[in-house]
Scaffold this motif. Structure first.
Motif, mmCIF file in Angstrom:
data_model
loop_
_atom_site.group_PDB
_atom_site.id
_atom_site.type_symbol
_atom_site.label_atom_id
_atom_site.label_comp_id
_atom_site.label_asym_id
_atom_site.label_seq_id
_atom_site.Cartn_x
_atom_site.Cartn_y
_atom_site.Cartn_z
ATOM 1 N N ALA A 37 4.240 12.395 6.846
ATOM 2 C CA ALA A 37 3.415 11.155 6.564
ATOM 3 C C ALA A 37 4.612 10.074 6.278
ATOM 4 O O ALA A 37 4.639 8.766 6.947
ATOM 5 C CB ALA A 37 2.769 11.052 5.140
ATOM 6 N N THR A 38 5.764 10.657 5.577
ATOM 7 C CA THR A 38 6.876 9.563 5.567
ATOM 8 C C THR A 38 7.500 9.077 6.361
ATOM 9 O O THR A 38 7.611 7.909 6.936
ATOM 10 C CB THR A 38 7.895 10.078 4.571
ATOM 11 O OG1 THR A 38 7.191 10.593 3.414
ATOM 12 C CG2 THR A 38 8.959 9.196 4.254
ATOM 13 N N VAL A 39 7.661 9.963 7.462
ATOM 14 C CA VAL A 39 8.375 9.664 8.751
ATOM 15 C C VAL A 39 7.313 8.596 9.783
ATOM 16 O O VAL A 39 7.945 7.681 10.272
ATOM 17 C CB VAL A 39 8.839 10.880 9.588
ATOM 18 C CG1 VAL A 39 9.358 10.599 10.948
ATOM 19 C CG2 VAL A 39 9.780 11.674 8.962
ATOM 20 N N SER A 40 6.403 9.165 10.139
ATOM 21 C CA SER A 40 5.378 8.325 10.895
ATOM 22 C C SER A 40 4.861 7.135 10.205
ATOM 23 O O SER A 40 4.743 6.329 10.802
ATOM 24 C CB SER A 40 4.033 9.202 11.377
ATOM 25 O OG SER A 40 3.380 9.522 10.480
ATOM 26 N N GLY A 41 4.702 7.058 8.910
ATOM 27 C CA GLY A 41 4.165 6.120 8.103
ATOM 28 C C GLY A 41 5.006 5.078 8.059
ATOM 29 O O GLY A 41 4.815 3.872 8.262
ATOM 30 N N PHE A 42 6.475 5.267 7.851
ATOM 31 C CA PHE A 42 7.431 4.277 7.896
ATOM 32 C C PHE A 42 7.623 3.729 9.292
ATOM 33 O O PHE A 42 7.557 2.331 9.150
ATOM 34 C CB PHE A 42 8.897 4.860 7.473
ATOM 35 C CG PHE A 42 10.013 3.978 7.558
ATOM 36 C CD1 PHE A 42 9.894 2.652 7.008
ATOM 37 C CD2 PHE A 42 10.894 4.291 8.246
ATOM 38 C CE1 PHE A 42 11.199 2.107 7.090
ATOM 39 C CE2 PHE A 42 12.171 3.549 8.485
ATOM 40 C CZ PHE A 42 12.068 2.432 7.762
ATOM 41 N N ILE A 43 7.633 4.317 10.236
ATOM 42 C CA ILE A 43 7.789 3.673 11.591
ATOM 43 C C ILE A 43 6.590 2.839 12.012
ATOM 44 O O ILE A 43 6.648 2.044 12.354
ATOM 45 C CB ILE A 43 7.986 4.915 12.677
ATOM 46 C CG1 ILE A 43 9.557 5.519 12.393
ATOM 47 C CG2 ILE A 43 8.013 4.173 14.108
ATOM 48 C CD1 ILE A 43 9.726 6.876 13.079
ATOM 49 N N LEU A 44 5.322 3.441 11.837
ATOM 50 C CA LEU A 44 4.036 2.653 12.223
ATOM 51 C C LEU A 44 4.123 1.425 11.362
ATOM 52 O O LEU A 44 3.428 0.559 11.764
ATOM 53 C CB LEU A 44 2.941 3.568 11.920
ATOM 54 C CG LEU A 44 1.651 2.965 12.319
ATOM 55 C CD1 LEU A 44 1.398 2.833 13.792
ATOM 56 C CD2 LEU A 44 0.486 4.090 11.868
ATOM 57 N N ALA A 45 4.215 1.615 9.880
ATOM 58 C CA ALA A 45 4.120 0.373 9.140
ATOM 59 C C ALA A 45 5.190 -0.831 9.616
ATOM 60 O O ALA A 45 4.696 -2.021 9.684
ATOM 61 C CB ALA A 45 4.447 0.777 7.786
ATOM 62 N N ILE A 46 6.436 -0.283 9.918
ATOM 63 C CA ILE A 46 7.380 -1.311 10.413
ATOM 64 C C ILE A 46 6.783 -2.009 11.726
ATOM 65 O O ILE A 46 6.975 -3.194 12.087
ATOM 66 C CB ILE A 46 8.813 -0.690 10.687
ATOM 67 C CG1 ILE A 46 9.415 -0.466 9.492
ATOM 68 C CG2 ILE A 46 9.661 -1.711 11.679
ATOM 69 C CD1 ILE A 46 10.080 -1.683 8.682
ATOM 70 N N MET A 47 6.283 -1.153 12.656
ATOM 71 C CA MET A 47 5.842 -1.668 13.949
ATOM 72 C C MET A 47 4.738 -2.645 13.673
ATOM 73 O O MET A 47 4.584 -3.653 14.461
ATOM 74 C CB MET A 47 5.356 -0.388 14.834
ATOM 75 C CG MET A 47 5.037 -0.840 16.469
ATOM 76 S SD MET A 47 3.317 -1.507 16.601
ATOM 77 C CE MET A 47 2.410 -0.007 16.346
ATOM 78 N N MET A 48 3.607 -2.313 13.040
ATOM 79 C CA MET A 48 2.491 -3.174 12.821
ATOM 80 C C MET A 48 2.964 -4.510 12.061
ATOM 81 O O MET A 48 2.598 -5.558 12.344
ATOM 82 C CB MET A 48 1.377 -2.277 12.117
ATOM 83 C CG MET A 48 0.957 -1.095 12.664
ATOM 84 S SD MET A 48 -0.385 -0.337 12.074
ATOM 85 C CE MET A 48 -1.727 -1.073 12.368
ATOM 86 N N ALA A 49 3.858 -4.350 10.921
ATOM 87 C CA ALA A 49 4.012 -5.412 10.222
ATOM 88 C C ALA A 49 4.939 -6.582 11.194
ATOM 89 O O ALA A 49 4.441 -7.746 11.165
ATOM 90 C CB ALA A 49 4.889 -5.104 8.957
ATOM 91 N N ASN A 50 5.795 -6.000 12.210
ATOM 92 C CA ASN A 50 6.782 -6.843 12.883
ATOM 93 C C ASN A 50 5.974 -7.542 13.867
ATOM 94 O O ASN A 50 6.021 -8.671 14.357
ATOM 95 C CB ASN A 50 7.951 -6.212 13.212
ATOM 96 C CG ASN A 50 9.057 -6.039 12.024
ATOM 97 O OD1 ASN A 50 8.767 -6.719 11.068
ATOM 98 N ND2 ASN A 50 9.977 -5.323 12.254
#
Length: 695
Positions: A611-624
């Motif tokens: 969850a930490t790995v995929s969540g961090f990357i997905l959150a960055i992608m969506m926010a940017n």
């Protein structure tokens, strides 16, 4: 002197200075009667929403208190956990509430100050944001200090090593309350604000062709209310939770690292140092009258960089005084501090229309909505690479600099303290973020009050800057969440070993429970994002139908001769947000318990890592992606590629509409998800170990 006393002193200092700034903001004039009327409508809507939200969340907290009390009676938890859970949630919610109160008091005052000068408007908006930042760190330190000194007194008869172990173990659990409150605030507020925003844009700007924040649009007040309940109250609760989570997880890791009271003292005192540095930094935020993004960004950056330098210097003397034989801890703090600033700059690069990525994205609007959506998704995916490298470098640097090569647990402490270092500037970093919604509201009030064109030009400049600082703040929040989540995973493994010293983890990737846990954890952020985006879509559909109805049925509305029914849109958003926020929140709480019962603690560890790995990357992608779509629209509205009303502008509005739930609902909520999963895992660890099917 007991240096731990600096924590409550820093708390009081933060809250006092926040009170002073709030007083200075509220002394400013709200402007004309029309401006006061609009500001009052926004305040009433925000207050009504939070009242209903907190009433619903209170039921959840009562239920969880009963469950935690039952587990405590059964011997799975200490008696302090239910009360720690309650205080964590209370202070998290209070920080968001107080931030929202000052934001709704500052919006009209910012617009009125912008009538005088750009710098005057910037100062009012920024000072209101600084109230939010300082309230979060002040209340966070207050909560931490109360629990630390109470538990220190309660366990006074134990030997120092056992006492500090009991204190940190108990303190670790109140993060679950803060995380739960933050998730409700972020998800609920995000659904409210984006449902209103999407509905207002699609019908008002695209279909009816009227300007943004036009008073004829029935959803315009709901949109402005949403800025406050989502981007202020939600962000405040979110970063409060990150702040206290990083500190308590580092305190817990200090025990395993053999640093004892000294290891606990450093993160607590670092937080107090951050308060002082943030207060000093606020005095350096000034701008001239040039409404250029570079000029305004430099004004805000100056305050953050000065605070960072002050923390750098103070941290050196702090570590040299408390841990003179391990100066590597200082460099671990520096690695987090540098990483936080770098992530902020990278986010700014990918989302600000000052730089090429967003300008290129704006150009794709020339060929329609499809290409700008493709371009925005591509930009968001590309933007994940550098933050991942930065966080990876910060983890490696902090681990080895703190002494991880010779003492693994000391290295984990270094990772935790780097998260504290990153969040040490939170007082001023959050100020630059919370400033954004105030500037956005100010622009809406200027438009609805028909203020002179130069005022709207100034508020538009402040609003465009706010989009960038909000995106930067989200990047900072997500980056800090990644480091905090890593520290919490380490704290989880330590907690398991405290419960059963004979337990041996088997985290081999070919161990089926770990592998299954990794897949489940990797999937959870996507499931969570789906639920929250679908919730925004359903709520936005209701707003679209209501706005179309009013445009059609209210005679004279489009001519400006009749008043729209703003209250109906506020009510639709409020009801939808309360209904829709429950399922995503329950997923975050139930998932780690269910995984633990089925797969055991090894499976939970795998789930947390995934969850930490995929969540961090997905959150960055969506926010940017969302931030860039928003600023691409603003870039076109400034007169590029045809300007307002052109086909490229309409395409950019569609892109911005898609990006709204990306950047303001799902993306920023994911960083709470990955920390709440860890917190729930820690609190229920003893129960899971006794009842799991995978012994």
């Amino acid at each position: 002197m007991n240096m731990m006393l600096l924590a409550p002193i820093g708390s009081v200092l933060a809250l006092c200075f926040a009170g002073y700034l709030a007083y200075s903001v509220t002394r400013k004039s709200e402007g004309t009667d029309q401006m006061k009327k609009i500001a009052d409508a926004i305040r009433q809507g925000a207050n009504a929403y939070l009242k209903r939200q907190y009433s619903g969340v209170a039921i959840f907290f009562i239920v969880m208190m009963v469950i935690l009390a039952a587990l405590a009676i059964a011997g799975f938890l200490t008696p302090f956990v239910p009360f720690a859970f309650l205080t964590g949630g209370f202070f998290s919610g209070l920080s968001g509430f107080l931030g929202m109160k000052i934001a709704t008091a500052a919006n009209a005052r910012t617009a009125n100050a912008a009538r005088e000068s750009l710098n005057s408007g910037l100062r009012v908006a920024f000072n209101s944001g600084a109230v939010m930042g300082l309230v979060v760190v002040g209340l966070g330190l207050l909560d931490l200090s109360i629990w630390y000194f109470f538990l220190d007194w309660f366990y006074r008869d134990l030997d120092p090593a056992q006492r500090i172990q009991n204190i940190t173990s108990a303190m670790l659990t109140f993060g679950m309350g803060a995380s739960s409150m933050a998730l409700f605030a972020r998800v609920g507020g995000g659904i409210f604000t984006k449902a209103a925003d999407v509905g207002a844009d699609l019908v008002g700007k695209v279909e009816a062709g009227i300007p943004e924040d036009d008073p004829r649009n029935p959803a315009v007040i709901a949109d402005n209310v949403g800025d406050n309940v989502g981007d202020v109250a939600g962000m405040g609760a979110d970063l409060y939770e990150s702040y206290v989570g990083s500190i308590v997880s580092t305190c817990a890791l200090a025990v395993a690292a053999g640093l004892g009271v000294n290891g606990v003292t450093i993160p607590m005192v670092m937080a107090a140092i951050g308060v002082i540095a943030s207060i000093i930094g606020t005095f350096f935020v000034r701008s001239g009258e040039k409404a250029e993004q570079k000029t305004l960004l430099r004004a805000l950056r100056t305050g953050v960089y000065i605070s960072s330098v002050l923390i750098f210097v103070a941290a050196y003397f702090l570590v040299r005084n408390i841990l003179p034989n391990n100066m590597g801890v200082f460099w671990a703090i520096v690695s987090g501090l540098v990483a936080g600033n770098l992530i902020g700059f990278v986010t700014e690069y990918f989302t600000s229309d000052t730089y090429n990525p967003t300008r290129k994205l704006a150009k794709t609007s020339l060929t329609g909505p499809a290409t700008i959506i493709i371009g925005g998704l591509s930009l968001g995916m590309l933007s994940t690479a550098i933050p991942v490298i930065i966080v990876g470098a910060a983890v490696a640097a902090s681990f080895f600099l703190a002494g991880g090569a010779s003492n693994f647990n000391l290295g984990l402490y270094g990772v935790g303290i780097s998260a504290v270092g990153m969040l040490s500037t939170l007082g001023i970093t959050l100020a630059t973020d919370a400033y954004g919604p105030v500037a956005d509201n100010a622009g809406g009030i200027a438009e609805m009050s028909h203020l002179p064109p130069e005022v709207r030009q100034r508020t538009d400049a402040l609003d465009s800057l706010g989009n960038t600082t909000a995106a930067t703040g989200k990047g900072f929040a997500i980056g800090s969440a990644a480091l905090t989540a890593l520290a919490l995973i380490a704290a989880y493994t330590d907690e398991v070993k405290l419960i059963n010293p004979n337990f041996v983890f088997n985290l081999d990737l070919v161990n089926p429970p770990v592998l299954i846990g990794l897949f489940v954890g990797g999937m959870l952020p996507f499931l969570f994002a789906s639920l929250t985006m679908e919730a925004v879509g359903r709520a936005a559909q209701q707003i679209v139908v209501e706005v179309r109805r009013q445009f059609k049925e209210i005679v004279g509305l489009m001519e400006g001769n009749a008043q729209p029914d703003y209250a109906s849109c506020v009510d639709i958003c409020t009801r939808a947000a309360q209904k829709e926020m429950l399922t995503p929140a329950l997923v975050a709480i139930i998932a780690p318990i269910l995984v633990g019962l089925l797969l055991g603690v090894n499976g939970v560890a795998g789930m947390l890592a995934g969850a930490t790995v995929s969540g961090f990357i997905l959150a960055i992608m969506m926010a940017n992606s969302g931030g860039s779509w928003d600023n691409a629209k603003k870039y076109i509205e400034a007169g590029n590629f045809g300007g307002k009303g052109s086909d490229p502008h309409k395409a950019a509005v569609v892109g911005d509409t898609v990006g709204d739930p990306f950047k303001d609902t799902s993306g920023p909520s994911i960083n709470i998800l990955i920390k709440l999963l860890s917190m729930v895992s820690i609190v229920f660890a003893s129960f899971i170990m006794s009842n799991t099917l995978m012994k």
